[in-house]
Design an enzyme around this catalytic site. Structure first.
Site, short mmCIF file in Angstrom:
data_model
loop_
_atom_site.label_atom_id
_atom_site.label_comp_id
_atom_site.label_asym_id
_atom_site.label_seq_id
_atom_site.Cartn_x
_atom_site.Cartn_y
_atom_site.Cartn_z
N LYS A 57 38.44 26.51 31.20
CA LYS A 57 37.94 27.50 32.20
C LYS A 57 37.11 28.63 31.55
CE LYS A 57 39.04 31.53 35.15
NZ LYS A 57 40.44 32.47 35.86
N SER A 71 41.32 32.23 40.72
CA SER A 71 40.18 32.04 39.84
C SER A 71 39.86 30.74 39.09
CB SER A 71 39.58 33.55 39.35
OG SER A 71 40.04 33.45 37.94
N SER A 125 46.20 33.16 39.35
CA SER A 125 45.04 32.40 39.10
C SER A 125 44.89 30.98 38.64
CB SER A 125 43.98 33.17 38.38
OG SER A 125 43.39 33.92 39.24
#
Lengths: 477, 490
Positions: free
Chosen positions: B78, B153, B177
């Protein structure tokens, strides 16, 4: 102290830069003479994802200072973020302690004009320094070497009443942190920075007046001058019926005045909150006891001991304890010489004068305490006279050699053998027969001084002056 | 071996025994990224040195060196995690040109274990979002239905993993998330106990809540990769000193006698029918396998979403202050018209650099922390947070693990909620409590909606009780009615 019927109320915040090798929250060097941004890691630059890690040495220094200032050490203190924007503040916040500082409720005592004064220490808290901005035309250059340097902010209560007290308070704090070896006390390099809060009120009034903060004063002489100016300025304003504005002012040493930097009306809202990246700082009783045991004897206690145990006058004791190195030097000298007063005298007069002239410190003195101590012993046991000692002292200063070696090399031993002196006296008297005659007949009044001088000259200053006097007096009867 | 669906140990064993080279593995997945990611938009950048890194691993194996438990396993990371030499933007324009000179500890540990970093994965800007629609790099598509969001997210991680563009991914979880997008895309996502994983090098959103974790295809892979990334880090004072157990070796699907807690306050209804069905089924399955169901009360969960938004936005407003254009990152163009003053400099830079959602949260957080409001908001939130944590600790005296839904519905359509932030925030109703209490939590795929969208169930355990959580997850995984189903895009 009264100023035209007014009283000044002064509080001081001193930022003490702790002399750790690395920064408070990362391993970057704290060295002063780095080139621009040399000591800047991603942590110092506040890069994304970086985190602070507490420097345990900074905690130790803070605790030691707190103990020396008679503070309570908080078992659990908290680091908070002080949020504001400034280009040399890399993270957009400063990590500082807010409502739970590591040291609280202490006091410090000192003398001003011979009078004892005790000032309360409200708190002393740890924080990180910001970087430095240099403005150059339309550019601003940022140097982050300072960013993250550990500071201990020592804050007094509103207890100071005169500029002289304020300056002496500052010198006392400097003296203490230098004794503790937690700060070099170098004001020019910014190792100590003073902010003074000053207000005035009618004598007898109980409420405080509006205070003005004078920031970043870099000498205690300027502290005194800035406060002096500020007291007068505020009294003038009050007398004119003006209101004192709460503001931050700066001291201009060239113009000898303070000037407004910013008004507190547009004061920042720092939005303090506990820094979630740092756990609460836990201090154990064991740590406190360990550091308490490591504390050196502090200047006031040491001066008192010099008076009580060694019989030094207060003035000597105070001079000798101004710096730990100096007091150490004195004690080592006295340990060798076993003569306290003479050791004190030689250090305070001859040695300090030479050091001052040569711009050297006690630590870099070419004469070592053992050498000075031995020299004093040699005076005391009559090997050399006080006069020869001055020559020996100069030679020691120049060459760094031991006093015995110098005496031997230069043949400076005092002549204490009466028969040897008698021999010289006889020679001198024989060579000055006419003067002897005049002295004895009373034709010329008292030529004793002349003969003493002549004998000392003939002995190259080595004859024991007492004996010379005695022998001459007998021979000239 | 079919590389695309191979487990971590299958890949690592094959690479170590030279049945396949790390280079071949990397090339295989690079081809998948090449052919599929244009549909998903899950990658924001690729590691230009991935093949070289793989060759280095092969060379070390050739020399007989030990290359670690994840030798040659290709991972996507990420964007929230800093990667040395690879652009790391956190999904924001303000970091669009930022190339970190350091690896996040998580990344460093993965590399140490032999992982090849394939590239960086899309996310909501600064991890603020529940749909992956706030990214500067654009929306990520759900591989099960390209018209739907993958969740946020960590949407890029979820989509890339679900479509097997890599073998494993890392996400971050501040309020759900990892778990919410894992549920939306049918993968396993774990948020470890707060303090298990170093936050060093992970771009801070809300420091007291953030935690990185694996988003992978199986419970076993999750356990194995957690062993690699967890553990104390001297660079992060909040990372725990507790030793890291060998979860992967101790996984047991025997749940006989285990006590599964269900939170009374969650059982008020209002769930999407498919989500409700999945949850009921998972509960029935565990019961059937011999687990005992106990009802627990965590009444403070009612306040979890508001507390979460007070805490998270407050911390974020402070954490994001460093993006000022002074030292790195985006700076407004002052070449032709220089800044009037500092405020103008910051205003233009931050105004242009941050997106709408981030600005909204910075303003909310700044307000919460401002003098006069701190006590009413941040401080009060902290107090309620402590009460919530205490209630959880009480609940875990009665049960081993808590079972709950992950979200109220399966993946929603792109654009459906983006202009309705309050509804969007309520999406986090089942996940935020876990972060506030610092507990470990995870999502395991267990159902499918009528329209063919994956649905997960959530497991939450006591502090540092990851093993219990993984065991029950493994049991559910073994009995999952949706096992082996793959998204249409692959």
């Amino acid at each position: 102290m009264s100023y035209r019927g007014y009283e000044a109320v002064i509080g001081i915040e001193i930022h003490v830069q702790l002399s750790t090798k690395s920064k408070i929250f990362c391993a970057d060097s704290t060295e002063f003479n780095g080139s621009d941004n040399e000591h800047v890691s991603p942590v110092s630059a506040g890069m994304p994802g970086t985190l602070p890690v507490m420097n345990s040495r900074a905690v130790e220094y803070a605790i030691k200072t707190g103990l020396a200032l008679g503070c309570n050490i908080r078992k659990k203190s908290i680091f908070a973020r002080k949020n504001y924007f400034y280009p040399d503040l890399p993270k957009g916040y400063q990590i500082s302690q807010y409502d739970q500082p590591i040291c609280e409720h202490g006091s410090v005592s000192f003398k001003v004009d011979g009078v004892d004064k005790t000032i309360s220490i409200a708190r002393a808290h740890l924080e990180e320094d910001a970087g430095k901005s240099t403005h150059s035309g339309e550019y601003t250059l940022i140097n982050l070497n300072r960013a993250g340097i550990p500071l201990l902010e020592v804050v007094t209560g509103p207890d100071l009443r005169s500029p002289a007290e304020a300056a002496e308070y500052g010198r006392t704090i400097r003296q203490i942190v230098r004794y503790l070896d937690v700060c070099d006390g170098n004001l020019e390099e910014g190792s100590m920075r003073c902010d003074c809060n000053v207000s005035v009120r009618k004598e007898g009034a109980t409420q405080f007046g509006t205070k003005v903060e004078i920031k970043n004063i870099n000498s205690f002489r300027f502290v005194e001058k800035a406060i002096e100016y500020e007291i007068e300025r505020q009294i003038d304003a009050v007398e004119r019926g003006e209101k004192i504005i709460q503001e931050t002012r700066l001291w201009d040493p060239d113009k000898n005045r303070t000037f407004s930097m910013r008004s507190k009306e547009d004061a920042q809202d720092y939005r303090y909150f506990p820094d979630p990246d740092l756990l609460p700082l836990i201090v154990t009783d064991e740590m406190i006891e360990k550091y308490r045991k490591e504390l050196p004897e502090l200047p006031i206690a040491r001066a008192k001991r010099f008076q009580d145990e060694q019989g030094l006058p207060e003035s000597d004791a105070l001079v000798l304890t101004t710096e730990k190195d100096l007091a150490d030097f004195y004690e080592e000298t006295a340990k060798v010489s076993k003569n306290f007063k003479s050791s004190a005298n030689w250090i305070m007069t001859e040695l300090l004068r030479e050091l001052n002239t040569a711009n050297k410190t006690i630590a870099t003195s070419p004469i070592k305490p053992e050498q000075l101590g031995k020299m004093i012993t040699l005076i005391d046991n009559g090997t050399i006279s006080g006069k020869i000692a001055k020559t020996v002292f100069q030679e020691m200063w120049q060459s760094g050699k031991d006093p015995e070696a110098i005496i031997k090399e230069k043949g400076l031993v005092q002549i204490t053998d009466p028969s040897a002196i008698e021999k010289i006296v006889d020679e001198v008297l024989a060579a000055n027969a006419q003067n002897v005659e005049d002295h004895k007949s009373g034709k010329k009044k008292n030529l004793l001084g002349f003969f003493v001088g002549a004998v000392m000259k003939a002995s190259k200053g080595q004859a024991n002056p007492d004996l010379v006097n005695k022998i001459l007096q007998e021979k000239l009867k | 071996m079919e590389l695309t669906f191979a487990s971590f140990s299958e890949i690592a064993d094959a690479v170590k025994s030279k049945k396949v080279s790390a280079k071949e593995v990397v090339t295989h997945f690079q081809n998948r990224i090449q052919s599929l990611d244009s549909k998903l938009n899950s990658f924001t950048s690729q590691n230009p040195n991935a093949v070289k890194d793989a060759e280095a691993i092969d060379a070390r194996i050739a020399k007989g060196e030990n290359v670690g438990v994840l030798a040659g396993v290709p991972f996507g990371i990420k964007e929230m995690l800093c990667t040395k030499g690879i652009t790391t933007t956190a999904g924001s324009k303000i970091l669009s040109n930022f190339v970190p000179p350091y690896d996040a500890t998580v990344v460093a540990r993965l590399k140490q274990a032999g992982v090849v970093v394939m590239g960086k994965l899309n996310q909501d800007e600064f991890a603020m979002g529940s749909s992956n629609e706030t990214s500067f790099h654009g929306t990520v598509k759900n591989p099960w239905d390209l018209e739907r969001v993958p969740g946020g997210s960590s949407g890029g991680s979820a989509a890339a993993q679900a479509a097997r563009l890599v073998a494993g991914t890392i996400g971050t979880d501040t309020g759900g998330s990892i778990r919410q997008p894992a549920s939306f895309t049918g993968i396993v996502g774990v948020k470890p106990t707060y303090g298990r994983v170093s936050r060093y090098g992970i771009i801070a959103f809300a420091s007291s809540l953030d935690q990185a974790g694996p988003m992978v295809s199986s419970v076993q892979d999750a356990a194995l990769s957690m062993e690699v990334i967890c553990g104390h880090d001297p660079m992060d004072s909040t990372s725990s000193q507790k030793p890291v157990p060998q979860w992967s070796k101790n996984i047991s699907t025997n749940v006989k006698g285990m006590k599964i807690g269900i939170i009374k306050e969650y059982m008020k209804g209002g769930l999407d029918a498919d989500v409700q069905k999945t949850f009921d089924q998972s509960l029935a399955t565990l019961k059937q396998m011999g687990a005992e169901i106990v009802e627990v009360s965590v009444s403070m969960t009612e306040f979890a979403v508001p507390i979460y938004y007070l805490v998270a936005t407050s911390e974020a407003s402070s954490n994001l202050a460093r993006y000022d254009g002074v030292r790195y990152g985006y700076r407004s163009d002052f070449k032709n018209l220089s800044a009037i003053d500092l405020e103008d400099f910051y205003g233009k830079t931050r105004g242009e650099g941050f997106g709408k959602e981030v600005k909204r949260r910075i303003m909310l957080g700044t307000y919460c922390l401002s003098s006069g409001y701190y006590d009413a908001y941040y401080n009060k939130a902290g107090q309620v947070r402590r009460l919530l944590t205490n209630q959880y600790l009480e609940a875990f005296k009665k049960c081993d693990v808590i079972l709950s839904p992950v979200t109220t519905s399966p993946a929603f359509k792109i654009g459906e909620l983006i202009n309705d932030p309050l509804t969007m925030y309520l999406n986090d109703i089942f996940t935020t409590s876990t972060n506030l209490a610092g507990l470990p939590g995870m999502s395991v795929p267990f159902g499918m909606s009528q329209s063919g969208l994956p649905i997960g169930v959530q497991l939450t355990a006591g502090h540092f009780e990851e093993q219990k959580m993984l065991n029950i997850a493994a049991a559910l995984e073994s009995a999952s009615p949706v096992k082996g189903q793959k998204p249409h895009v692959i």
